[in-house]
Structure formats: structure tokens, C-alpha cells
Design a protein around this motif. Structure first.
Motif, PDB file in Angstrom:
ATOM      1  N   ASP A  12       6.342   6.143  -7.527  1.00  0.00           N
ATOM      2  CA  ASP A  12       6.815   7.046  -8.576  1.00  0.00           C
ATOM      3  C   ASP A  12       5.672   7.797  -9.248  1.00  0.00           C
ATOM      4  N   ARG A  13       4.576   7.116  -9.541  1.00  0.00           N
ATOM      5  CA  ARG A  13       3.424   7.782 -10.171  1.00  0.00           C
ATOM      6  C   ARG A  13       2.824   8.834  -9.247  1.00  0.00           C
ATOM      7  N   ILE A  14       2.703   8.493  -7.975  1.00  0.00           N
ATOM      8  CA  ILE A  14       2.101   9.423  -7.017  1.00  0.00           C
ATOM      9  C   ILE A  14       2.992  10.638  -6.806  1.00  0.00           C
ATOM     10  N   MET A  15       4.299  10.420  -6.711  1.00  0.00           N
ATOM     11  CA  MET A  15       5.218  11.549  -6.544  1.00  0.00           C
ATOM     12  C   MET A  15       5.146  12.484  -7.745  1.00  0.00           C
ATOM     13  N   ALA A  16       5.080  11.920  -8.955  1.00  0.00           N
ATOM     14  CA  ALA A  16       4.986  12.747 -10.158  1.00  0.00           C
ATOM     15  C   ALA A  16       3.670  13.530 -10.184  1.00  0.00           C
ATOM     16  N   ALA A  17       2.572  12.875  -9.802  1.00  0.00           N
ATOM     17  CA  ALA A  17       1.272  13.545  -9.798  1.00  0.00           C
ATOM     18  C   ALA A  17       1.219  14.663  -8.767  1.00  0.00           C
ATOM     19  N   LEU A  18       1.803  14.438  -7.594  1.00  0.00           N
ATOM     20  CA  LEU A  18       1.811  15.466  -6.554  1.00  0.00           C
ATOM     21  C   LEU A  18       2.701  16.643  -6.940  1.00  0.00           C
ATOM     22  N   VAL A  37       0.864  -1.172   0.000  1.00  0.00           N
ATOM     23  CA  VAL A  37       0.000   0.000   0.000  1.00  0.00           C
ATOM     24  C   VAL A  37       0.903   1.225   0.000  1.00  0.00           C
ATOM     25  N   THR A  38       0.603   2.195  -0.835  1.00  0.00           N
ATOM     26  CA  THR A  38       1.360   3.440  -0.872  1.00  0.00           C
ATOM     27  C   THR A  38       0.644   4.460   0.004  1.00  0.00           C
ATOM     28  N   LEU A  39       1.379   5.056   0.955  1.00  0.00           N
ATOM     29  CA  LEU A  39       0.821   6.015   1.897  1.00  0.00           C
ATOM     30  C   LEU A  39       1.279   7.424   1.548  1.00  0.00           C
ATOM     31  N   VAL A  40       0.378   8.371   1.605  1.00  0.00           N
ATOM     32  CA  VAL A  40       0.685   9.783   1.371  1.00  0.00           C
ATOM     33  C   VAL A  40       0.326  10.523   2.658  1.00  0.00           C
ATOM     34  N   LYS A  41       1.343  11.104   3.316  1.00  0.00           N
ATOM     35  CA  LYS A  41       1.146  11.790   4.594  1.00  0.00           C
ATOM     36  C   LYS A  41       1.632  13.229   4.503  1.00  0.00           C
ATOM     37  N   GLY A  42       1.064  14.080   5.333  1.00  0.00           N
ATOM     38  CA  GLY A  42       1.544  15.448   5.463  1.00  0.00           C
ATOM     39  C   GLY A  42       0.951  16.432   4.488  1.00  0.00           C
ATOM     40  N   VAL A  43      -0.154  16.101   3.849  1.00  0.00           N
ATOM     41  CA  VAL A  43      -0.797  17.024   2.919  1.00  0.00           C
ATOM     42  C   VAL A  43      -1.620  18.012   3.735  1.00  0.00           C
ATOM     43  N   ALA A  52      -8.176  11.807  -7.083  1.00  0.00           N
ATOM     44  CA  ALA A  52      -7.333  12.094  -8.245  1.00  0.00           C
ATOM     45  C   ALA A  52      -6.131  11.148  -8.310  1.00  0.00           C
ATOM     46  N   LEU A  53      -5.535  10.843  -7.153  1.00  0.00           N
ATOM     47  CA  LEU A  53      -4.392   9.930  -7.134  1.00  0.00           C
ATOM     48  C   LEU A  53      -4.805   8.506  -7.476  1.00  0.00           C
ATOM     49  N   LYS A  54      -5.975   8.094  -7.005  1.00  0.00           N
ATOM     50  CA  LYS A  54      -6.479   6.760  -7.348  1.00  0.00           C
ATOM     51  C   LYS A  54      -6.710   6.652  -8.852  1.00  0.00           C
ATOM     52  N   ALA A  55      -7.246   7.714  -9.458  1.00  0.00           N
ATOM     53  CA  ALA A  55      -7.482   7.705 -10.905  1.00  0.00           C
ATOM     54  C   ALA A  55      -6.166   7.698 -11.672  1.00  0.00           C
ATOM     55  N   ALA A  56      -5.163   8.426 -11.169  1.00  0.00           N
ATOM     56  CA  ALA A  56      -3.865   8.471 -11.846  1.00  0.00           C
ATOM     57  C   ALA A  56      -3.173   7.114 -11.818  1.00  0.00           C
ATOM     58  N   CYS A  57      -3.390   6.348 -10.750  1.00  0.00           N
ATOM     59  CA  CYS A  57      -2.764   5.034 -10.620  1.00  0.00           C
ATOM     60  C   CYS A  57      -3.640   3.918 -11.170  1.00  0.00           C
ATOM     61  N   GLY A  58      -4.918   4.194 -11.390  1.00  0.00           N
ATOM     62  CA  GLY A  58      -5.825   3.176 -11.887  1.00  0.00           C
ATOM     63  C   GLY A  58      -6.087   2.086 -10.872  1.00  0.00           C
ATOM     64  N   THR A  59      -6.193   2.461  -9.618  1.00  0.00           N
ATOM     65  CA  THR A  59      -6.395   1.484  -8.553  1.00  0.00           C
ATOM     66  C   THR A  59      -7.284   2.065  -7.467  1.00  0.00           C
ATOM     67  N   GLY A  60      -7.564   1.280  -6.455  1.00  0.00           N
ATOM     68  CA  GLY A  60      -8.411   1.720  -5.354  1.00  0.00           C
ATOM     69  C   GLY A  60      -7.601   2.304  -4.224  1.00  0.00           C
TER      70      GLY A  60
END
Length: 122
Positions: A104-110, A61-67, A80-88
């Protein structure tokens, strides 16, 4: 001997359902919940992206913290991140969880959205 039930209040009402323990109002009209939604969490300005498998049966699982967004903004970013990765995924307690290893995908999207991103963990 001190009575431990002194601060205990009404928990459930047959008329209005669950009651808030803080303001003692029905959960639908709780004033505490409205105030909690308007608060923006304070942070150092960095969004940390990490990968975790602990407690998930070996699934990554990829975690995004501190937003630094409110609850509605965090939910929109999670979508938006779920759509960019094509996952839940989900948003729990200010942390966005995306199913799979998509650092990598999430970092690029952020970064495209203007956030300062840092990879956390190994």
C-alpha cells in the motif's frame, strides 16, 4: 567433431582483470555495458507491485516490476521507495525489491510520482 572452445575468448588477464565475453575488452572499459545502460526497457506502461516470500525463508518482500526507467533512474526510484517505507531493499535485473510487506505504501508513493500502478498477485 566440432570444437566447443572455438568461441571461447580471454576471460581474465593479470594486467586488466576480468574481460567482457562480448567485446573482449576489460570490464572497466566494456562498450557493451555502456550500451546496455542507455537502453530503456519497453513495457505496457503499468507498474506492477506484488508480494513474494518464495525462497526467502518465509520473509515477505515487495516487488516492483515494469518501471520504464534506465538503470540510474531505477536505482534512484528504489532509494526513494526504501526511504518511504523505512526499510532496506535492492534493485536486481530491473526489479525493485523492498524488504517487508509494503504494497500500500509503495503504490501510494508511485501514484504520487505519476506512475500507473497495478497490484499483481493475490
Amino acid at each position: 567433431m566440432k570444437n566447443s572452445f572455438v568461441n571461447a575468448g580471454l576471460v581474465y588477464s593479470t594486467e586488466s582483470g576480468r574481460m567482457c565475453p562480448d567485446c573482449r575488452q576489460p570490464m572497466a572499459s566494456c562498450a557493451c555495458k555502456a550500451n546496455a545502460r542507455t537502453l530503456v526497457p519497453a513495457g505496457d506502461g503499468l507498474v506492477r507491485v506484488s508480494r513474494e516470500t518464495k525462497g526467502r525463508g518465509g520473509k515477505a518482500v515487495t516487488l516492483v516490476k515494469g518501471v520504464a526507467l534506465d538503470a540510474a533512474g531505477l536505482a534512484a526510484l528504489g532509494k526513494a521507495l526504501k526511504a518511504a517505507c523505512g526499510t532496506g531493499g535492492t534493485v536486481k535485473e530491473g526489479v525493485i525489491e523492498i524488504q517487508g510487506d509494503h504494497i500500500d505504501r509503495i503504490m501510494a508513493a508511485l501514484q504520487a510520482k505519476g506512475h500507473k500502478v497495478k497490484r499483481a498477485g493475490g
